[in-house]
Every structure is written in C-alpha cells, then in structure tokens.
Motif scaffolding. Structure first.
Motif, PDB file in Angstrom:
ATOM      1  N   SER A 332       0.840  -1.205   0.000  1.00 12.69           N
ATOM      2  CA  SER A 332       0.000   0.000   0.000  1.00 12.69           C
ATOM      3  C   SER A 332       0.870   1.249   0.000  1.00 12.69           C
ATOM      4  O   SER A 332       0.639   2.190  -0.768  1.00 12.69           O
ATOM      5  N   VAL A 333       1.882   1.250   0.868  1.00  6.87           N
ATOM      6  CA  VAL A 333       2.830   2.361   0.887  1.00  6.87           C
ATOM      7  C   VAL A 333       3.582   2.429  -0.442  1.00  6.87           C
ATOM      8  O   VAL A 333       3.883   3.516  -0.946  1.00  6.87           O
ATOM      9  N   GLY A 334       3.851   1.260  -1.037  1.00  7.66           N
ATOM     10  CA  GLY A 334       4.498   1.242  -2.348  1.00  7.66           C
ATOM     11  C   GLY A 334       3.666   1.932  -3.408  1.00  7.66           C
ATOM     12  O   GLY A 334       4.196   2.652  -4.268  1.00  7.66           O
ATOM     13  N   TYR A 335       2.347   1.738  -3.353  1.00 12.61           N
ATOM     14  CA  TYR A 335       1.493   2.429  -4.318  1.00 12.61           C
ATOM     15  C   TYR A 335       1.483   3.928  -4.041  1.00 12.61           C
ATOM     16  O   TYR A 335       1.505   4.741  -4.979  1.00 12.61           O
ATOM     17  N   THR A 336       1.481   4.305  -2.754  1.00  4.56           N
ATOM     18  CA  THR A 336       1.603   5.726  -2.400  1.00  4.56           C
ATOM     19  C   THR A 336       2.903   6.289  -2.966  1.00  4.56           C
ATOM     20  O   THR A 336       2.935   7.403  -3.503  1.00  4.56           O
ATOM     21  N   SER A 337       3.988   5.521  -2.833  1.00  7.69           N
ATOM     22  CA  SER A 337       5.291   5.944  -3.370  1.00  7.69           C
ATOM     23  C   SER A 337       5.215   6.196  -4.871  1.00  7.69           C
ATOM     24  O   SER A 337       5.730   7.204  -5.372  1.00  7.69           O
ATOM     25  N   ASP A 338       4.566   5.286  -5.580  1.00 11.18           N
ATOM     26  CA  ASP A 338       4.437   5.456  -7.031  1.00 11.18           C
ATOM     27  C   ASP A 338       3.625   6.700  -7.379  1.00 11.18           C
ATOM     28  O   ASP A 338       3.950   7.428  -8.327  1.00 11.18           O
ATOM     29  N   LEU A 339       2.563   6.948  -6.622  1.00 11.81           N
ATOM     30  CA  LEU A 339       1.771   8.158  -6.851  1.00 11.81           C
ATOM     31  C   LEU A 339       2.624   9.408  -6.642  1.00 11.81           C
ATOM     32  O   LEU A 339       2.588  10.348  -7.447  1.00 11.81           O
ATOM     33  N   LEU A 340       3.416   9.408  -5.559  1.00  3.55           N
ATOM     34  CA  LEU A 340       4.263  10.565  -5.254  1.00  3.55           C
ATOM     35  C   LEU A 340       5.298  10.791  -6.354  1.00  3.55           C
ATOM     36  O   LEU A 340       5.532  11.927  -6.785  1.00  3.55           O
ATOM     37  N   VAL A 341       5.935   9.716  -6.800  1.00  7.94           N
ATOM     38  CA  VAL A 341       6.937   9.841  -7.856  1.00  7.94           C
ATOM     39  C   VAL A 341       6.296  10.377  -9.135  1.00  7.94           C
ATOM     40  O   VAL A 341       6.844  11.261  -9.805  1.00  7.94           O
ATOM     41  N   ALA A 342       5.117   9.876  -9.466  1.00 12.87           N
ATOM     42  CA  ALA A 342       4.418  10.342 -10.677  1.00 12.87           C
ATOM     43  C   ALA A 342       4.033  11.809 -10.569  1.00 12.87           C
ATOM     44  O   ALA A 342       3.881  12.495 -11.591  1.00 12.87           O
ATOM     45  N   LEU A 343       3.918  12.321  -9.340  1.00 19.14           N
ATOM     46  CA  LEU A 343       3.570  13.725  -9.110  1.00 19.14           C
ATOM     47  C   LEU A 343       4.809  14.616  -9.001  1.00 19.14           C
ATOM     48  O   LEU A 343       4.692  15.818  -8.769  1.00 19.14           O
ATOM     49  N   GLY A 344       6.002  14.026  -9.150  1.00 17.82           N
ATOM     50  CA  GLY A 344       7.233  14.817  -9.121  1.00 17.82           C
ATOM     51  C   GLY A 344       7.867  14.957  -7.763  1.00 17.82           C
ATOM     52  O   GLY A 344       8.812  15.736  -7.593  1.00 17.82           O
ATOM     53  N   ALA A 345       7.384  14.214  -6.760  1.00 19.97           N
ATOM     54  CA  ALA A 345       7.943  14.281  -5.409  1.00 19.97           C
ATOM     55  C   ALA A 345       9.149  13.353  -5.273  1.00 19.97           C
ATOM     56  O   ALA A 345       9.489  12.599  -6.189  1.00 19.97           O
ATOM     57  N   LYS A 346       9.791  13.403  -4.104  1.00 25.03           N
ATOM     58  CA  LYS A 346      10.910  12.519  -3.789  1.00 25.03           C
ATOM     59  C   LYS A 346      10.441  11.433  -2.818  1.00 25.03           C
ATOM     60  O   LYS A 346       9.665  11.704  -1.899  1.00 25.03           O
ATOM     61  N   VAL A 347      10.945  10.216  -3.013  1.00 29.48           N
ATOM     62  CA  VAL A 347      10.674   9.088  -2.122  1.00 29.48           C
ATOM     63  C   VAL A 347      12.005   8.456  -1.756  1.00 29.48           C
ATOM     64  O   VAL A 347      12.870   8.264  -2.623  1.00 29.48           O
ATOM     65  N   LEU A 348      12.191   8.138  -0.467  1.00 24.74           N
ATOM     66  CA  LEU A 348      13.448   7.580   0.025  1.00 24.74           C
ATOM     67  C   LEU A 348      13.234   6.199   0.620  1.00 24.74           C
ATOM     68  O   LEU A 348      12.419   6.028   1.528  1.00 24.74           O
ATOM     69  N   LEU A 349      13.965   5.205   0.107  1.00 25.40           N
ATOM     70  CA  LEU A 349      13.964   3.842   0.649  1.00 25.40           C
ATOM     71  C   LEU A 349      15.339   3.572   1.239  1.00 25.40           C
ATOM     72  O   LEU A 349      16.348   3.729   0.557  1.00 25.40           O
ATOM     73  N   ALA A 350      15.391   3.143   2.478  1.00 24.76           N
ATOM     74  CA  ALA A 350      16.678   2.907   3.146  1.00 24.76           C
ATOM     75  C   ALA A 350      16.793   1.439   3.565  1.00 24.76           C
ATOM     76  O   ALA A 350      16.360   0.546   2.858  1.00 24.76           O
ATOM     77  N   GLU A 351      17.436   1.189   4.719  1.00 25.60           N
ATOM     78  CA  GLU A 351      17.543  -0.149   5.319  1.00 25.60           C
ATOM     79  C   GLU A 351      18.226  -1.151   4.384  1.00 25.60           C
ATOM     80  O   GLU A 351      17.634  -2.142   3.979  1.00 25.60           O
ATOM     81  N   PHE A 352      19.491  -0.938   4.054  1.00 24.86           N
ATOM     82  CA  PHE A 352      20.163  -1.819   3.098  1.00 24.86           C
ATOM     83  C   PHE A 352      20.196  -3.288   3.526  1.00 24.86           C
ATOM     84  O   PHE A 352      20.086  -4.171   2.670  1.00 24.86           O
ATOM     85  N   PRO A 353      20.350  -3.622   4.832  1.00 28.11           N
ATOM     86  CA  PRO A 353      20.295  -5.043   5.200  1.00 28.11           C
ATOM     87  C   PRO A 353      18.946  -5.688   4.870  1.00 28.11           C
ATOM     88  O   PRO A 353      18.864  -6.909   4.752  1.00 28.11           O
ATOM     89  N   GLU A 354      17.911  -4.868   4.732  1.00 33.11           N
ATOM     90  CA  GLU A 354      16.589  -5.398   4.430  1.00 33.11           C
ATOM     91  C   GLU A 354      16.256  -5.283   2.937  1.00 33.11           C
ATOM     92  O   GLU A 354      15.093  -5.295   2.541  1.00 33.11           O
ATOM     93  N   LEU A 355      17.308  -5.203   2.128  1.00 33.82           N
ATOM     94  CA  LEU A 355      17.142  -5.314   0.677  1.00 33.82           C
ATOM     95  C   LEU A 355      17.824  -6.578   0.165  1.00 33.82           C
ATOM     96  O   LEU A 355      17.915  -6.805  -1.038  1.00 33.82           O
ATOM     97  N   CYS A 356      18.305  -7.407   1.100  1.00 33.80           N
ATOM     98  CA  CYS A 356      18.983  -8.649   0.753  1.00 33.80           C
ATOM     99  C   CYS A 356      17.975  -9.644   0.177  1.00 33.80           C
ATOM    100  O   CYS A 356      17.071 -10.097   0.879  1.00 33.80           O
ATOM    101  N   GLY A 357      18.135  -9.971  -1.083  1.00 37.72           N
ATOM    102  CA  GLY A 357      17.185 -10.839  -1.772  1.00 37.72           C
ATOM    103  C   GLY A 357      16.372 -10.073  -2.801  1.00 37.72           C
ATOM    104  O   GLY A 357      15.799 -10.660  -3.718  1.00 37.72           O
ATOM    105  N   ALA A 358      16.320  -8.750  -2.622  1.00 36.98           N
ATOM    106  CA  ALA A 358      15.578  -7.902  -3.562  1.00 36.98           C
ATOM    107  C   ALA A 358      16.525  -7.116  -4.466  1.00 36.98           C
ATOM    108  O   ALA A 358      16.087  -6.264  -5.236  1.00 36.98           O
ATOM    109  N   GLU A 359      17.820  -7.420  -4.382  1.00 37.39           N
ATOM    110  CA  GLU A 359      18.819  -6.602  -5.083  1.00 37.39           C
ATOM    111  C   GLU A 359      18.612  -6.557  -6.589  1.00 37.39           C
ATOM    112  O   GLU A 359      18.700  -5.489  -7.192  1.00 37.39           O
ATOM    113  N   GLN A 360      18.365  -7.740  -7.204  1.00 35.76           N
ATOM    114  CA  GLN A 360      18.308  -7.758  -8.659  1.00 35.76           C
ATOM    115  C   GLN A 360      17.170  -6.909  -9.196  1.00 35.76           C
ATOM    116  O   GLN A 360      17.324  -6.182 -10.179  1.00 35.76           O
TER     117      GLN A 360
END
Length: 552
Positions: A332-360
């Motif tokens: 749900s937050v991901g869809y909010t993120s997409d809406l914000l990006v489409a509107l020209g806003a900035k979105v920040l994703l952090a937590e690099f240890p929690e991107l393990c497995g999603a890298e590709q």
C-alpha cells in the motif's frame, strides 16, 4: 472437514511454492489449490507459510517470485515453513542492461492538489516548523535536558503531564491511607499536546541528544558533524541553538562549515553557546533560554501556505514487521510511493540489510549503470563488514519477526522492498547525502528502526511512512512519522500509536490501490498540519546516529 477457500490463504506470486495463511488453519485441514488437493501437516498460524509441493533437502523456496531460502530438511506437501527446515538463501545479483519500463499510475485525482507547508528561503518546503537544539558533544546532554524541561513545561509542549497527575493521585491516596490496588490506569487523560501552546506556528522545540562528538575516532566526529548539519538544514527546521563544551573533537566551526558545504544558501538563525567560555553553567542555560525564546518569537511569524505535492520528500520504513507486512501495509505504501513519484515528489527507501534478496529487482530499476554500481558497491561493502565480525544480512530477522512469519531475511527483505513501489531508482545516497532528484532514491542506512529513520531525515525526508505488524513506538525529532498497521488486531490493541490500518486488505475489503490513495490523502493532511501523527503527539523523538559500524 470443510475445504479452505482462497480467503484463508494467499499465493503472492504465480511462481511461489508456498502459500501464506491469512488466518489460523488447523492440522489436517484439506486444501484445494488449482489442480492440487492436500492436507496440512500441522497447525499453521496466520501470517505463516505452508508448502504447495514437497521439498527435498537443498531445493529452492520461492516467494514473491524470487529465491528466499533453501530446504534444510525434507518438507512434505502441506508442511509448515520453520527456521528448522528452511535457511536463508538469495539469488546472485549483477548489473544487467535492462530497459526497465514503468507503468505510471493514474494521478489525475491528485494532479492539482497542494499542501500547506512552510516555505524556506532556499526554495524547500517544510511540513512542520521546529526550533532545534544541537549539542556538539555528549557532555552537553544534561544542559539540554534542563532546558527542555523548562521550555516544554512553560510553552505547552509537554505531553507527560498526565503521568505526573496520575502519580500525584497515587501519592495522595497512599498518604491518606487508601488502597492503590483499585486504581484504574484508564483514568489517564488522552494526549493534549499543543492545546496550550504559546507559539501557535512553532510545531515543536526539538533536542538531538546523542553520545558522540568526542572519544571514538575523528571519523566518527566527522560523520556526526555531517548528520547534525543535515538536521540543521532540514526543511522542517527554522532555527537552531548549538551547545558546545569547547574541547571536543567536533568543533562548532566544523559543524558550521559542514552546514555551508551542504547548503551554500543556508540563512537560518543559529545561536551558539560554548560552556568553557561561559561564566557559569547557570549563565549558559539562562542565556540559551533567553535568546532561543527571542528566536521562537521570530519563527512564530512564519505561516503555512500552499505548495505543490512535488515539494514533498517522503521516507518509507518498516519496523516490527510481521508476515502480513509484505502483503498489506508495504505494498500500500508502495502504491503511495508510485503516486508521489508520478507527481514529481521525492521518495526515500533505506535499510540496506533489508534489501537482501531484492537486489536484482532494484538493480534492474536503476536509471543508469553508475547508479546501479553505487548500490552494488554499498551493499557489498556493508555485507562484507557484517561477515567480518561473524554476522551477515541473513541474521537480520528479529525473534519477533520470526515468530510472526518472517522466517528468512530474504522473505523479510522482499516484502520490505514493496514499500518502494515499482518506479525507477533515480539515485543512490550514502549516509547523510541529501536527496536532490525527484523520484525514488535509495539511502544507505542500517535496518535498525531509529538509525534508519535518523538517516532518512538526514537525506531530507519531510514525512516518513512507517509500517509495522507488531507495533513500534518510533518517531523522529524533525520529521513527522506516520504509523501504518499491517493488521486490524494491532490497531485495536495499540491504537494510541497507530495512524492508519491496512487490515482491510487482508480481509479483502479494500485493494492495494485504494489503500495507497488513502495513505496519500493522510500525507497531505499531515503535511498541512490538519492532522498530527501519533508519534508527534507522543513526542517520540528518537535519534541515533550511525557510526558506520555493523548494525543490522
């Protein structure tokens, strides 16, 4: 025994060989899935996973359409996934010259919307108007605490009065010989912060107590200086009071130099007090209060005015995650993120240890090779540090995560990455680097809730969307944090810290898109000061600088 319907379980991706239980399912229950019929081999609690087909030792476990683990024991069809029979595994990753095509969401509903924010001289727009106290060294923490108590109590920012009143009632009862056994904690009044606020346009006075500035290494002091400079430059901050001892590693001039290097157009009021040059501690504290009070009268003259949604910078974070996080709140937050990006806003994703497995998936979404290579470098350096001390990203899930269905780090990570939606990755930022490009940026931080939110605010987040399945009382001093529950049971149990409930998705009552639009509506209200997130009401002003050591 009745057959389980698909409302009782979910397959997240067509390639998955596991199903997620949406409610508690008993051992022996018959399951019909596509052309298969089988019985559950044991009880499966809501949020946990069971296997569609049997797994031999070493065979892949697929969830979210990617590798998330390997079987470490034979698992029968209908068997429960546990830490005893599945171990973390993730696919190798590398840069591939992929022509990523983003399906831009329909933003016509939000196209001409605005929020009422605080406009700064450098063109940034804040969602709040704060005065910030910064100590250059831990030696000044006590002085900050004394000043905080004085200003909070007098100017109407104290939210703990109800606890003092409750304690006073207990003391009176005890002194009068009454029994306190019958006291009802429900008599505590609700939070009324801001009701008697003297400065109506000053949303808070914030204090960045920390344990750094001296001792440690000079590099630690340099990183801290950059972090504090980022907070001074934050769009939600209107004025700053700096308290220094005088002899510490982090000198005041170094902090001022870092502020100017970060933003040459910086023109906020900065008050500086050095204890070793003062007549006494009392004189230092009184002088700081006096001049800060005068500064508060000035920033109280600033009023909110309309700004386009493109001026928002929203961080996305999860903490106290559960087996529903990657199904309800995070997408749900991901869809909010997409809406914000489409509107020209900035979105920040952090937590690099929690991107393990999603890298590709993330690498394939990077807009160019240098961006992808910076992400790869930061991930590999971070993971190597963890392995050097006998750890690794695979050790990231907490006992609470595991208990509620997140068995491997790759399961946790692929679900966590859903917060970033599907838009292209336009930039990769190291710790404290500012976000400058509209769109989705990655920020290198630990997964630790407070270290991550601290880092996201340093990169410029003016709101943070924080999803949780277990309940996490985390906030940030300068960036309002909006808490989003993955399930309604949590909202009902810990409603005093939750702002938005996405449990309707689990029940099939709302879609991801509907909930994502609702979250954006809440963001607009919060950015305009029309609603106040619970973390702000409760003064959950958590701040932990990352010393760039191993933290998962």
């Amino acid at each position: 025994m009745s057959i389980i319907t698909n409302k009782s379980f979910l397959q997240i991706h067509p390639d998955d060989n596991v199903l997620v239980a949406l409610q508690d399912l008993p051992k022996g229950q018959k399951v019909e899935w596509e052309n298969l019929t089988f019985n559950l081999q044991e009880d499966v609690h809501a949020k946990h996973k069971f296997f569609i087909t049997e797994r031999a030792i070493g065979q892949d476990v697929i969830m979210y359409g990617v590798l998330v683990g390997k079987a470490t024991a034979f698992i029968p069809q209908g068997g429960l996934m546990t830490t005893e029979n599945v171990h973390h595994a993730s696919q190798d990753y590398a840069y591939r010259d992929v022509n990523y095509q983003w399906q831009v969401p329909d933003v016509s509903k939000f196209q001409n919307r605005t929020f009422n924010g605080y406009h700064r001289e450098d063109g940034k727009v804040g969602t709040a108007n704060y005065w910030l106290f910064i100590p250059t060294v831990f030696c000044e923490n006590r002085n900050l605490d004394v000043i905080k108590e004085s200003l909070y109590n007098t100017l109407g920012y104290n939210v703990t009065d109800k606890y003092k009143q409750f304690t006073d009632q207990l003391l009176t009862a005890y002194q009068e010989g009454e029994s306190i056994d019958a006291f009802n904690v429900d008599t505590l009044s609700s939070v009324q912060t801001g009701k008697n606020r003297v400065f109506k346009n000053v949303d808070g006075i914030k204090f960045l107590n920390h344990q750094g500035g001296c001792g440690g290494t000079r590099q630690d002091a340099d990183v801290l200086s950059n972090l504090l400079a980022a907070y001074a430059d934050h769009p939600n901050v209107a004025g700053i009071t700096v308290l220094s001892l005088g002899c510490q590693h982090l000198q005041t001039q170094s902090l001022l130099d870092d502020i100017k290097a970060r933003n040459p157009s910086f023109h906020k009021k900065v008050l500086i007090f050095e204890q070793q040059q003062s007549q006494s501690e009392e004189q230092l504290i009184k002088d700081a209060i006096l001049k800060t009070f005068a500064g508060l009268t000035e920033i109280n003259k600033i009023e909110r005015s309309p700004a386009p949604l493109s001026k928002l910078c929203v961080g996305v974070k999860c903490g106290g995650s559960d087996g529903f996080s990657g199904i309800s709140a995070n997408p749900s937050v991901g869809y909010t993120s997409d809406l914000l990006v489409a509107l020209g806003a900035k979105v920040l994703l952090a937590e690099f240890p929690e991107l393990c497995g999603a890298e590709q998936n993330i690498i394939d979404r990077c807009v160019d090779k240098p961006t992808a290579e910076k992400f790869i470098r930061l991930m590999q350096e971070y993971d190597a540090q963890a392995h050097a001390v006998g750890s690794g990203f695979h050790m990231n899930p907490s006992p609470g995560n595991i208990k509620d269905g997140l068995i491997t780090d790759a399961i946790k990570s692929t679900g966590a990455a859903k917060k970033a939606g599907t838009s292209p990755v336009v930039d990769v930022l190291d710790y404290t680097e500012p976000a400058t490009k509209p769109g989705l940026s990655l920020v290198c931080t630990p997964g630790n809730d407070v270290e991550a939110t601290t880092g996201k605010a340093a990169s410029g987040a003016t709101l943070i969307l924080f999803t949780t399945g277990l309940g996490t009382p985390t906030g940030n001093p300068v960036c309002p944090v909006i808490k989003i529950a993955t399930n309604s049971a949590l909202t009902n149990r810990m409603g005093d810290i939750i702002d938005i409930d996405t449990g309707a998705i689990i029940r099939g009552e709302k879609t991801i898109e509907e909930m994502g639009a609702e979250i954006l509506e809440y963001c607009i209200k919060a950015a305009s000061g029309e609603v106040t997130p619970k973390a702000v009401l409760l003064n959950q002003d958590d701040f932990i600088p990352w010393k760039r050591g191993v933290s998962l």
